[in-house]
Design a protein around this motif. Structure first.
Motif, mmCIF file in Angstrom:
data_model
loop_
_atom_site.group_PDB
_atom_site.id
_atom_site.type_symbol
_atom_site.label_atom_id
_atom_site.label_comp_id
_atom_site.label_asym_id
_atom_site.label_seq_id
_atom_site.Cartn_x
_atom_site.Cartn_y
_atom_site.Cartn_z
ATOM 1 N N LEU A 76 20.198 25.622 -41.136
ATOM 2 C CA LEU A 76 19.469 26.025 -42.350
ATOM 3 C C LEU A 76 18.771 24.849 -43.022
ATOM 4 N N ILE A 77 19.134 23.624 -42.657
ATOM 5 C CA ILE A 77 18.477 22.456 -43.258
ATOM 6 C C ILE A 77 16.985 22.489 -42.933
ATOM 7 N N THR A 78 16.676 22.857 -41.723
ATOM 8 C CA THR A 78 15.278 22.880 -41.303
ATOM 9 C C THR A 78 14.512 24.011 -42.025
ATOM 10 N N LEU A 79 15.184 25.145 -42.268
ATOM 11 C CA LEU A 79 14.544 26.226 -43.019
ATOM 12 C C LEU A 79 14.357 25.826 -44.483
ATOM 13 N N MET A 80 15.371 25.139 -45.030
ATOM 14 C CA MET A 80 15.255 24.656 -46.409
ATOM 15 C C MET A 80 14.058 23.705 -46.533
ATOM 16 N N ALA A 81 13.906 22.833 -45.537
ATOM 17 C CA ALA A 81 12.790 21.880 -45.581
ATOM 18 C C ALA A 81 11.455 22.621 -45.595
ATOM 19 N N ALA A 82 11.374 23.703 -44.837
ATOM 20 C CA ALA A 82 10.125 24.481 -44.816
ATOM 21 C C ALA A 82 9.849 25.101 -46.187
ATOM 22 N N VAL A 83 10.899 25.598 -46.839
ATOM 23 C CA VAL A 83 10.744 26.169 -48.183
ATOM 24 C C VAL A 83 10.259 25.083 -49.147
ATOM 25 N N VAL A 84 10.837 23.892 -49.026
ATOM 26 C CA VAL A 84 10.455 22.768 -49.897
ATOM 27 C C VAL A 84 8.982 22.418 -49.696
ATOM 28 N N VAL A 85 8.548 22.276 -48.448
ATOM 29 C CA VAL A 85 7.163 21.883 -48.183
ATOM 30 C C VAL A 85 6.202 22.966 -48.653
ATOM 31 N N ARG A 86 6.552 24.208 -48.390
ATOM 32 C CA ARG A 86 5.682 25.324 -48.798
ATOM 33 C C ARG A 86 5.515 25.324 -50.325
ATOM 34 N N ASP A 87 6.622 25.162 -51.053
ATOM 35 C CA ASP A 87 6.549 25.174 -52.520
ATOM 36 C C ASP A 87 5.834 23.925 -53.041
ATOM 37 N N ILE A 132 8.693 15.063 -41.782
ATOM 38 C CA ILE A 132 7.651 15.991 -42.242
ATOM 39 C C ILE A 132 6.287 15.366 -41.979
ATOM 40 N N GLY A 133 5.423 16.092 -41.306
ATOM 41 C CA GLY A 133 4.062 15.615 -41.055
ATOM 42 C C GLY A 133 3.076 16.627 -41.605
ATOM 43 N N ILE A 134 2.298 16.221 -42.613
ATOM 44 C CA ILE A 134 1.353 17.145 -43.261
ATOM 45 C C ILE A 134 -0.065 16.638 -43.030
ATOM 46 N N ASN A 135 -0.918 17.483 -42.482
ATOM 47 C CA ASN A 135 -2.313 17.096 -42.253
ATOM 48 C C ASN A 135 -3.046 17.074 -43.587
ATOM 49 N N LEU A 136 -3.496 15.889 -43.993
ATOM 50 C CA LEU A 136 -4.206 15.799 -45.275
ATOM 51 C C LEU A 136 -5.705 15.958 -45.097
ATOM 52 N N ASN A 137 -6.265 15.382 -44.043
ATOM 53 C CA ASN A 137 -7.707 15.539 -43.826
ATOM 54 C C ASN A 137 -8.009 15.749 -42.343
ATOM 55 N N ALA A 138 -9.276 15.977 -42.057
ATOM 56 C CA ALA A 138 -9.671 16.414 -40.714
ATOM 57 C C ALA A 138 -9.337 15.401 -39.635
ATOM 58 N N VAL A 139 -9.237 14.116 -39.997
ATOM 59 C CA VAL A 139 -8.942 13.093 -38.989
ATOM 60 C C VAL A 139 -7.579 13.359 -38.341
#
Ligand code: BTN
Length: 255
Positions: A76-87, A132-139
């Motif tokens: 559930l840690i991985t699901l919690m992380a998804a909730v955190v990133v989404r929020d 966590i890897g979040i795409n910020l721009n097109a590069v």
């Protein structure tokens, strides 16, 4: 339960923030240590995939956690992380996202963020590194994946401030990590995940695990976060690992 106190170490370039965080956890780093890099030269994704991480194009970070929860609910840690990133994406940039099981953050069918949680045994007990890897721009967008990925800039039309997102991530991680470790935490995390994901129930998907590949309708999560899928024959199958793709009515598959 002590409150999570993030302590950030910043790097210009690292092979992988997950690898660095794991190495520091093995040396005894306390939970809350957060490794942030502007670039990764060997970023890693789920299922042994590569995670392209060009300089300044994404937010690449890994947090050391040492959860006090039953071993059976560690997934559930991985699901919690998804909730955190989404929020956090909603709070920082007003970007609405979906969560594809277990933890891909999507805008429509396009991937905006990936999460890689890795457990390690240390002298101070078992730890988990949440990367966590979040795409910020097109590069940040891998050419090889065509238009199956997107970025915050592509969605909002303006260059995002990564510090705003980092701030929101820490705030929401403290909140949801506290929930996870409370008495009713596991059920609450499953409920929070299901409330934020169109994949929780009634979605036609193809799922591939090491053991099998099948198509069916999603039918909610088990208490440990495993995905339930109803086959066309009416059988409920449960998956604890696997790769999910959406099946279009015509039978086309979308990653
Ligand atoms: C995936 O969707 O496959 C997961 C991608 C996770 C990428 C992040 S970027 C920060 C951290 N360091 C890594 O090497 N991987 C994770």
């Amino acid at each position: 339960m002590a409150q999570l106190k993030p302590r950030v170490l910043r790097y210009d370039s690292l092979p992988s923030t997950n690898t660095e965080a794991a190495s520091q956890a093995l040396k005894g780093a306390a939970e809350g240590l957060c490794i942030v890099a502007l670039e990764q030269t060997a970023g890693r994704g789920r299922l042994q995939r590569q995670w392209l991480s060009p300089a300044g194009a994404g937010l690449y970070l890994s947090i050391v956690l040492r959860p006090k929860i039953e071993i059976g609910v560690w997934p559930l840690i991985t699901l919690m992380a998804a909730v955190v990133v989404r929020d956090a994406l909603l709070a920082a940039y007003a970007v609405e996202t979906d969560i594809k099981w277990p933890n891909d953050i999507l805008v429509g069918d396009q991937k905006l963020c990936g999460i890689l949680a890795e457990t390690i045994d240390t002298d101070r007990g078992r730890a988990v590194i949440v990367g966590i890897g979040i795409n910020l721009n097109a590069v940040a967008l891998p050419l090889a994946r065509g238009n199956s990925a997107t970025s915050v800039e592509a969605v909002t039309g303006s260059a995002p401030d990564p510090e705003e997102l980092l701030h929101a991530l820490f705030h929401l991680l403290e909140k949801h990590y506290g929930v996870l470790q409370s008495a009713a935490g596991p059920e609450e995390i499953v409920r929070a995940w299901c409330a934020r994901s169109s994949y929780a129930s009634g979605k036609r998907v193809r799922i591939s695990s090491a053991a099998e590949t099948l198509e069916g309708l999603t039918r909610g999560l088990e208490s440990d976060g495993a995905l339930r899928v109803e086959t066309d024959g009416g059988e409920i199958k449960t998956f604890r690992t696997g790769d999910v793709t959406t099946v279009r009515p015509a039978g086309n598959v979308q990653t």
